[in-house]
Design a protein around this motif. Structure first.
Motif, PDB file in Angstrom:
ATOM      1  N   ASP A 270      10.306   6.399  -2.853  1.00  0.00           N
ATOM      2  CA  ASP A 270       8.905   5.997  -2.870  1.00  0.00           C
ATOM      3  C   ASP A 270       8.770   4.895  -1.836  1.00  0.00           C
ATOM      4  N   ALA A 271       7.774   5.014  -0.933  1.00  0.00           N
ATOM      5  CA  ALA A 271       7.636   4.096   0.204  1.00  0.00           C
ATOM      6  C   ALA A 271       6.272   3.411   0.201  1.00  0.00           C
ATOM      7  N   TRP A 272       6.277   2.142   0.622  1.00  0.00           N
ATOM      8  CA  TRP A 272       5.055   1.332   0.692  1.00  0.00           C
ATOM      9  C   TRP A 272       4.991   0.576   2.010  1.00  0.00           C
ATOM     10  N   GLN A 273       3.780   0.321   2.444  1.00  0.00           N
ATOM     11  CA  GLN A 273       3.506  -0.504   3.622  1.00  0.00           C
ATOM     12  C   GLN A 273       3.170  -1.912   3.146  1.00  0.00           C
TER      13      GLN A 273
ATOM     14  N   SER B 241       0.861  -1.175   0.000  1.00  0.00           N
ATOM     15  CA  SER B 241       0.000   0.000   0.000  1.00  0.00           C
ATOM     16  C   SER B 241       0.904   1.233   0.000  1.00  0.00           C
ATOM     17  N   PHE B 242       0.694   2.137  -0.955  1.00  0.00           N
ATOM     18  CA  PHE B 242       1.551   3.317  -1.097  1.00  0.00           C
ATOM     19  C   PHE B 242       1.475   4.204   0.149  1.00  0.00           C
ATOM     20  N   LEU B 243       2.640   4.565   0.696  1.00  0.00           N
ATOM     21  CA  LEU B 243       2.714   5.474   1.852  1.00  0.00           C
ATOM     22  C   LEU B 243       2.971   6.914   1.406  1.00  0.00           C
ATOM     23  N   TYR B 244       4.075   7.130   0.690  1.00  0.00           N
ATOM     24  CA  TYR B 244       4.437   8.480   0.276  1.00  0.00           C
ATOM     25  C   TYR B 244       5.582   8.470  -0.719  1.00  0.00           C
ATOM     26  N   SER B 245       5.778   9.627  -1.357  1.00  0.00           N
ATOM     27  CA  SER B 245       6.990   9.920  -2.126  1.00  0.00           C
ATOM     28  C   SER B 245       7.713  11.027  -1.385  1.00  0.00           C
ATOM     29  N   LEU B 246       9.026  10.883  -1.268  1.00  0.00           N
ATOM     30  CA  LEU B 246       9.844  11.823  -0.511  1.00  0.00           C
ATOM     31  C   LEU B 246      10.944  12.358  -1.418  1.00  0.00           C
ATOM     32  N   ASN B 247      11.175  13.669  -1.366  1.00  0.00           N
ATOM     33  CA  ASN B 247      12.276  14.312  -2.066  1.00  0.00           C
ATOM     34  C   ASN B 247      13.134  14.943  -0.989  1.00  0.00           C
ATOM     35  N   CYS B 248      14.354  14.451  -0.849  1.00  0.00           N
ATOM     36  CA  CYS B 248      15.228  14.834   0.255  1.00  0.00           C
ATOM     37  C   CYS B 248      16.493  15.499  -0.278  1.00  0.00           C
ATOM     38  N   THR B 249      16.845  16.652   0.274  1.00  0.00           N
ATOM     39  CA  THR B 249      18.076  17.334  -0.128  1.00  0.00           C
ATOM     40  C   THR B 249      19.233  16.906   0.769  1.00  0.00           C
ATOM     41  N   LEU B 250      20.425  16.912   0.182  1.00  0.00           N
ATOM     42  CA  LEU B 250      21.621  16.410   0.861  1.00  0.00           C
ATOM     43  C   LEU B 250      22.761  17.412   0.773  1.00  0.00           C
TER      44      LEU B 250
END
Length: 165
Positions: A156-159, A33-42
């Protein structure tokens, strides 16, 4: 003699049961099940150098955003990836950082996982929060796919969900 007959009977029963298991279809696969999409700066990486577990690189996490059907917010400028490069040149992530939802809940997250041949990383995600609204995150199994860019990563994260009965 009675003990030997009993042992033989048990082994034959075990063998028959094992054969019966081999004839069965594999169990149903779990769903995602789709949780979220994350865009992270480094920030630029800090080279720690070679150690007993590989070559350590620390990559500071400086911010970003995430959005999904049940949670949205920002990535705080708090945390890093303490990844390792092993003897075969494979990078494995080891992160700890902080998410903050749009409604003010703080969620600590840890991820880990190896780079794949296509350059993406397969991640295990572990969440920790005291927020009543997001407490369910403490008790899920989650996975993610990381794609890296220049100065940022996308995840992209899923449960994991139980298979349908």
């Amino acid at each position: 003699m009675l003990l030997i007959n009993s042992l033989i009977t048990s082994l034959l029963a075990f063998s028959a049961a094992a054969k019966g298991q081999a004839d069965k279809k594999p169990p149903a696969a779990p769903g995602l099940s789709f949780l979220y999409s994350l865009n992270c700066t480094l920030a630029p990486p800090i080279q720690v150098g070679s150690g007993p577990h590989g070559t350590r690189n620390v990559i500071p996490i400086t911010g970003g955003t995430f959005s999904g059907p049940k949670l949205n917010g920002k990535v705080l400028n708090l945390g890093a990836d303490w990844g390792l490069v092993d003897k075969d040149g494979v990078f494995s992530a080891d992160t700890r950082y902080q998410l903050q939802t749009d409604d003010g809940a703080n969620i600590f997250i840890r991820t880990s996982g190896p780079a794949q041949s296509d350059g993406r990383l397969h991640l295990r995600l572990v969440f920790e929060t005291g927020s009543a609204k997001y407490y369910w995150l403490n008790n899920i199994i989650a996975v993610g796919i990381l794609k890296s860019g220049s100065g940022y990563v996308l995840i992209d994260a899923w449960q994991l969900e139980s298979p349908k009965a």
